[in-house]
Design a protein around this motif. Sequence first.
Motif, PDB file in Angstrom:
ATOM      1  N   ASP A  22      38.679  47.865  53.235  1.00 46.04           N
ATOM      2  CA  ASP A  22      38.129  47.476  51.947  1.00 46.04           C
ATOM      3  C   ASP A  22      39.200  47.772  50.900  1.00 46.04           C
ATOM      4  O   ASP A  22      40.133  48.544  51.144  1.00 46.04           O
ATOM      5  CB  ASP A  22      36.838  48.247  51.652  1.00 46.04           C
ATOM      6  CG  ASP A  22      37.082  49.735  51.519  1.00 46.04           C
ATOM      7  OD1 ASP A  22      37.446  50.181  50.416  1.00 46.04           O
ATOM      8  OD2 ASP A  22      36.929  50.449  52.543  1.00 46.04           O
TER       9      ASP A  22
ATOM     10  N   ASP B 248      32.487  35.789  48.113  1.00 42.76           N
ATOM     11  CA  ASP B 248      32.385  37.192  48.501  1.00 42.76           C
ATOM     12  C   ASP B 248      33.473  38.033  47.838  1.00 42.76           C
ATOM     13  O   ASP B 248      33.269  39.201  47.510  1.00 42.76           O
ATOM     14  CB  ASP B 248      32.490  37.326  50.026  1.00 42.76           C
ATOM     15  CG  ASP B 248      31.265  36.745  50.723  1.00 42.76           C
ATOM     16  OD1 ASP B 248      30.238  36.563  50.039  1.00 42.76           O
ATOM     17  OD2 ASP B 248      31.352  36.477  51.937  1.00 42.76           O
TER      18      ASP B 248
ATOM     19  N   THR C 121      40.414  41.094  48.236  1.00 47.53           N
ATOM     20  CA  THR C 121      38.965  41.266  48.116  1.00 47.53           C
ATOM     21  C   THR C 121      38.187  40.402  49.102  1.00 47.53           C
ATOM     22  O   THR C 121      36.951  40.407  49.088  1.00 47.53           O
ATOM     23  CB  THR C 121      38.501  40.932  46.687  1.00 47.53           C
ATOM     24  OG1 THR C 121      38.828  39.562  46.392  1.00 47.53           O
ATOM     25  CG2 THR C 121      39.172  41.841  45.679  1.00 47.53           C
ATOM     26  N   ALA C 122      38.900  39.644  49.937  1.00 51.39           N
ATOM     27  CA  ALA C 122      38.225  38.764  50.902  1.00 51.39           C
ATOM     28  C   ALA C 122      38.758  39.002  52.307  1.00 51.39           C
ATOM     29  O   ALA C 122      38.855  38.068  53.103  1.00 51.39           O
ATOM     30  CB  ALA C 122      38.411  37.299  50.501  1.00 51.39           C
TER      31      ALA C 122
ATOM     32  N   ASP D  10      32.391  38.829  44.215  1.00 49.54           N
ATOM     33  CA  ASP D  10      31.338  39.855  44.190  1.00 49.54           C
ATOM     34  C   ASP D  10      31.909  41.250  44.464  1.00 49.54           C
ATOM     35  O   ASP D  10      31.538  42.226  43.806  1.00 49.54           O
ATOM     36  CB  ASP D  10      30.263  39.516  45.230  1.00 49.54           C
ATOM     37  CG  ASP D  10      29.534  38.220  44.892  1.00 49.54           C
ATOM     38  OD1 ASP D  10      29.595  37.813  43.713  1.00 49.54           O
ATOM     39  OD2 ASP D  10      28.930  37.621  45.817  1.00 49.54           O
ATOM     40  N   LEU D  11      32.823  41.324  45.445  1.00 51.41           N
ATOM     41  CA  LEU D  11      33.406  42.618  45.771  1.00 51.41           C
ATOM     42  C   LEU D  11      34.289  43.126  44.621  1.00 51.41           C
ATOM     43  O   LEU D  11      34.301  44.320  44.314  1.00 51.41           O
ATOM     44  CB  LEU D  11      34.228  42.512  47.058  1.00 51.41           C
ATOM     45  CG  LEU D  11      34.867  43.807  47.577  1.00 51.41           C
ATOM     46  CD1 LEU D  11      33.796  44.874  47.810  1.00 51.41           C
ATOM     47  CD2 LEU D  11      35.655  43.547  48.854  1.00 51.41           C
TER      48      LEU D  11
END
Length: 477
Positions: free
Chosen positions: A254, A288, A246-247, A291-292
Motif C-alpha cells: 500500500d 480505486d 495508488t493502484a 479513492d485510496l
Amino acid sequence: MTTFVDRVELHVAAGNGGHGCASVHREKFKPLGGPDGGNGGRGGDIILVVDQAVTTLLDYHHSPHRKATNGQPGAGDNRSGKDGQDLILPVPDGTVVLDKEGNVLADLVGHGTTYIAGEGGRGGLGNAALSSARRKAPGFALLGEPGKSADIVLELKTVADVALVGYPSAGKSSLISVLSAAKPKIADYPFTTLVPNLGVVTAGSTVYTIADVPGLIPGASEGRGLGLEFLRHVERCSVLVHVLDTATLESDRDPISDLDVIEEELKLYGGLDDRPRLVVLNKIDIPDGKDLADMIRPELEARGYKVFEVSAVTRVGLKELSFALAQGISKLRARRPKEEATRIVIRPKAVDDSGFTVTEEDGVFRVRGEKPERWVQQTDFNNDEAVGYLADRLSRLGVETELMKAGARAGDAVAIGAEENAVVFDWEPTVMAGAEMLGRRGEDHRLDAPRPAATRRKDREAERDNSQKEYDEFKPF
C-alpha cells in the motif's frame, strides 16, 4: 546492448619525456664548436574535462586503456624535441574520480572542470643545457622521465534538481515523460527503467532538471535489485519526490508502507536527511486509485508532507506539481552562496627543504625523495660521465651527508627509489664534487674506468723522451 554506464575502471598512462641529445657542433675548420644537443620534449598529460554533451561513461567501458603521446627526443644544432600531445578525456558532469582503494581524488562538477589524471614526464636536458664553466663539453645528456601511470575509478553521480524515487512500476518514467521532453522506456512490468533518465522542465521563468531513478525495493541500500547501483544518483539532487502507486495490484503493498520502505532505504544509504520531500500520489485516473488517494492523504499531510494527486495519463495535477517544484527549487537556489571564480592557489615548496629521506631497511639504506628518484630515472648508466654527474648532484643535495649521519659506511648497499624499481649500488663516499675531476668526455675516473689507450700513449711518449735523451748524450758532434 549496454547504453549507459555509470562506473568504470580506467587505466591511464601519460606520455614519456623525450631524451636529451649529446651532440657537438661541427663545421669546416671548426671541428669542436661546443655542445649543441637539444632538450627532449615533454610527455603528454591525461586530462579529464567535464563536458555537458557527455552523459555516460560508455566509451571508457569499451576502451578502458588510454595513453598520451610521448615527447620527441632532442637533436643537434640546439633543436629541442616536440612536446607530446595532451589526451583530453570528456566526462559527464558529476563524475567522481577515485583510486582503487576508494579514496576520492577529484569531484568534477561544472562544465569545463578539469583534473590531471596522469602527468607527462619531463624531457631530458641536452648536453648544451648541461654545459658549465667546469664541464664545458659534456659527453652525455639526460634521459626523459617516464610518464605517470594510474588505475582510477570513474563514478557518475547524476546532477539534477529533482529526483523521482519509488517502487518499480510506480509511474516515475511516465511522470517524467509528461513533465519534460524526455522519452524513457515505459512498460507494464517491474524494472523497466534500468538507467537514470534526465529531463528538463520549464515552469514559468524557472528551468530545472528532473531525474527518474530506477525503482527501489527493500534492501536496496545493501545491493538488492538496482538500488545500490543507482542510489548514488540521488546524492546530488536538491529535492526528493516520492512517487506512490495508488493502484498497485500487489495485495501486500500500500502507498504508506511503500513510503516507509523507501524512506528506510534512503536513511540506511545516508546523507539525504536534509533534502526536502514531496509526495506524489500517482494513477488517480483509476477509480480505486482516486479513492485510496483521498483516504491516505490526511495521514501523509499529518506527517508533514506536501501531497499532490496526479495522473500521468490524463495529466491531472501536473501543472500544480511542476510549479510547486519550481517554487521550492527557486528558494533553494536563492539560499545557496554565490559561486566565485576558481582561484588558482600556488603552494611552492620551502627552498630549504632537502626533499628526501634516508632510512635503513634490513641493512640497506634507502633514499626516497622526488629529486633523487627523478635524477636516477634521467641517468644513462651506460655512460660513466653521466653517472659521475649524478654523484655530483646527489652530493650537492646532501645525500652523502645524511647517509653518514644514518651510519652508512663505505661498501654498504644504498637504494634510491621505491622497492619495486630502486637502483641499488655499493656506496663509496666521495671527497669532492667531481666536475673538476673529469678526464675525457664520457668518462669519470672515480668509477675506476680503465683507460688503456691513455696508458699506451704515455708509454710511447716516455720511450720517445728516453730515445731523444740518449741521442743527445751520445751524438758525435
